[in-house]
Scaffold this active site. Structure first.
Site, short mmCIF file in Angstrom:
data_model
loop_
_atom_site.label_atom_id
_atom_site.label_comp_id
_atom_site.label_asym_id
_atom_site.label_seq_id
_atom_site.Cartn_x
_atom_site.Cartn_y
_atom_site.Cartn_z
N ALA A 145 35.69 55.60 61.30
CA ALA A 145 37.10 55.91 61.53
C ALA A 145 37.96 55.61 60.32
CB ALA A 145 37.62 55.12 62.73
N ARG A 174 36.14 66.51 54.89
CA ARG A 174 34.77 66.58 55.42
C ARG A 174 34.76 67.58 56.57
NH1 ARG A 174 31.61 61.16 56.32
NH2 ARG A 174 29.95 62.69 56.14
N GLN A 231 24.98 52.21 56.72
CA GLN A 231 26.14 51.72 57.45
C GLN A 231 25.76 50.73 58.55
OE1 GLN A 231 25.50 55.11 56.91
NE2 GLN A 231 27.40 56.28 57.01
N ASP A 260 31.19 61.15 66.37
CA ASP A 260 32.13 61.88 65.51
C ASP A 260 32.81 63.00 66.29
OD1 ASP A 260 31.81 61.09 62.40
OD2 ASP A 260 29.97 60.70 63.49
N ASN A 300 26.97 62.95 66.22
CA ASN A 300 27.07 61.62 65.60
C ASN A 300 26.10 61.56 64.43
OD1 ASN A 300 28.38 59.02 65.70
ND2 ASN A 300 26.41 58.16 66.29
N LYS A 301 26.13 60.44 63.74
CA LYS A 301 25.29 60.26 62.56
C LYS A 301 23.85 60.66 62.86
CE LYS A 301 24.20 58.81 58.43
NZ LYS A 301 24.75 59.41 57.21
#
Length: 349
Positions: free
Chosen positions: A60, A100, A200, A241, A251-252
């Site tokens: 975020a 992005r 991350q 996301d 998501n990732k």
């Protein structure tokens, strides 16, 4: 009055995410944290856009950086004529929001709102810099407050004592979840896949949870299945996301494979966040990043010259692998997310 970042970890304090001051935006470089506490200094809004694109800030963090970048845009054009300033803010909004591709819809909500309050301030003879900066702080307070409500609903689903696996870095929900666990006096330990290539999970999620007093174990990205089985993981949870209205979760990359493992071993997968109204699977563009980020790690090449890499930044988990979508309004099936919007909802971003 207490801010909503009270009792959260270092990197979740507002000033340590992204901060506008005196014609510059300072962004914590999450690519190197916690090995190094380093801030990237942006002197133009295009520098902010590039910092977001270059993954200086993630999860975020870009939403805060975008708002602060818009305050910087207002500073850059402060000596222009009124209509030129208005056009400058509109143009900055468009450029920053496209930093992005996967998050353009959310970023536009932020940058367009910043442009609107800035233009309103200009027409009323007030400072657009101050108006946009305050709008960004208000947005942070609103998001942290609503994610605190998400955290209550999520932690209510946790066992009194148990083990939780995370994925990537869910930013605000990670800190709010930790704070709520303490409030509910539950004993939870965490297992965090590292999340290559930016790590991350290892650097950010594990750091936040450790800062807030939890036992945290980091695993590599190819260990979730065995870890779920051998360590007796009780819950898998992640942010998203994008939460599509048809229940697909963006998501990732790696989220889908852990969701498959969770389904196989019979543990729930709880997604946290706010559904993205009018966003559906067919609207999703999966960002593919520089393949060199896969063939190297921490700047060190790991392959022979000529070996190719493939780096989709996200994957899509289908609704049949999602146990529940946990929101500030309550807990939903991935198949009835339209009900979330049946009551009037405050703007999130």
């Amino acid at each position: 009055m207490d801010r909503m970042d009270k009792d959260l970890a270092f990197m979740l304090k507002y000033e340590n995410i992204a901060w506008y001051e005196n014609g510059k935006v300072r962004i914590l470089d999450r690519r190197v944290y916690p090995r190094e506490i380093k801030f990237v200094e942006c002197r133009t809004y295009k520098d902010v856009k590039q910092a977001i694109a270059d993954m200086v800030t993630q999860s975020a963090g870009p939403y805060t950086a975008a708002g602060m970048g818009m305050a910087l845009a207002a500073y850059e054009c402060k000596h222009m004529k009124l209509e030129e300033q208005i056009n400058y803010l509109i143009n900055a909004s468009e450029i920053i929001s496209h930093a992005r591709p996967t998050t353009i819809n959310r970023m536009k909500l932020i940058t367009n709102s910043c442009a609107e309050v800035g233009i309103k301030a200009l027409r009323e003879g007030n400072s657009p810099i101050e108006a946009i900066f305050q709008r960004t702080i208000d947005s942070l307070e609103r998001r942290y407050r609503r994610m605190s409500e998400v955290a209550v609903n999520l932690v209510n689903l946790f066992p009194k004592e148990g083990k939780v696996m995370t994925q990537c870095f869910g930013e605000t929900i990670v800190g709010c979840m930790g704070r709520e666990i303490k409030k509910q006096n539950k004993k939870i330990e965490f297992y965090c896949p590292e999340t290559r290539p930016y790590l991350q999970g290892a650097r950010l999620t594990a750091s936040v949870l450790k800062n807030q007093g939890f036992k945290v174990t980091v695993i590599t990205d190819n260990m979730p299945a065995w870890t779920i089985k051998e360590k007796g993981i009780d819950v898998f949870t992640s942010a998203a996301d994008t939460i599509c209205m048809d229940g697909n979760i963006v998501n990732k990359v790696g989220t889908m494979q852990i969701a498959i493992c969770a389904k196989y071993f019979g543990i729930p997968y709880f997604v946290t966040g706010i559904p993205d109204e009018e966003k559906y699977l067919e609207n999703i563009i999966i960002e593919e990043r520089d393949p060199r980020e896969v063939t190297s790690c921490n700047g060190i090449e790991n392959t022979l010259k000529g070996v190719e890499g493939y780096y989709p930044a996200f994957d899509i988990t289908p609704p049949e692998l999602v146990s529940a979508v946990v929101t500030d309004q309550g807990i939903y099936s991935p198949y009835n997310l339209k009900e979330y919007f049946e009551t009037e909802i405050e703007q999130y971003y």
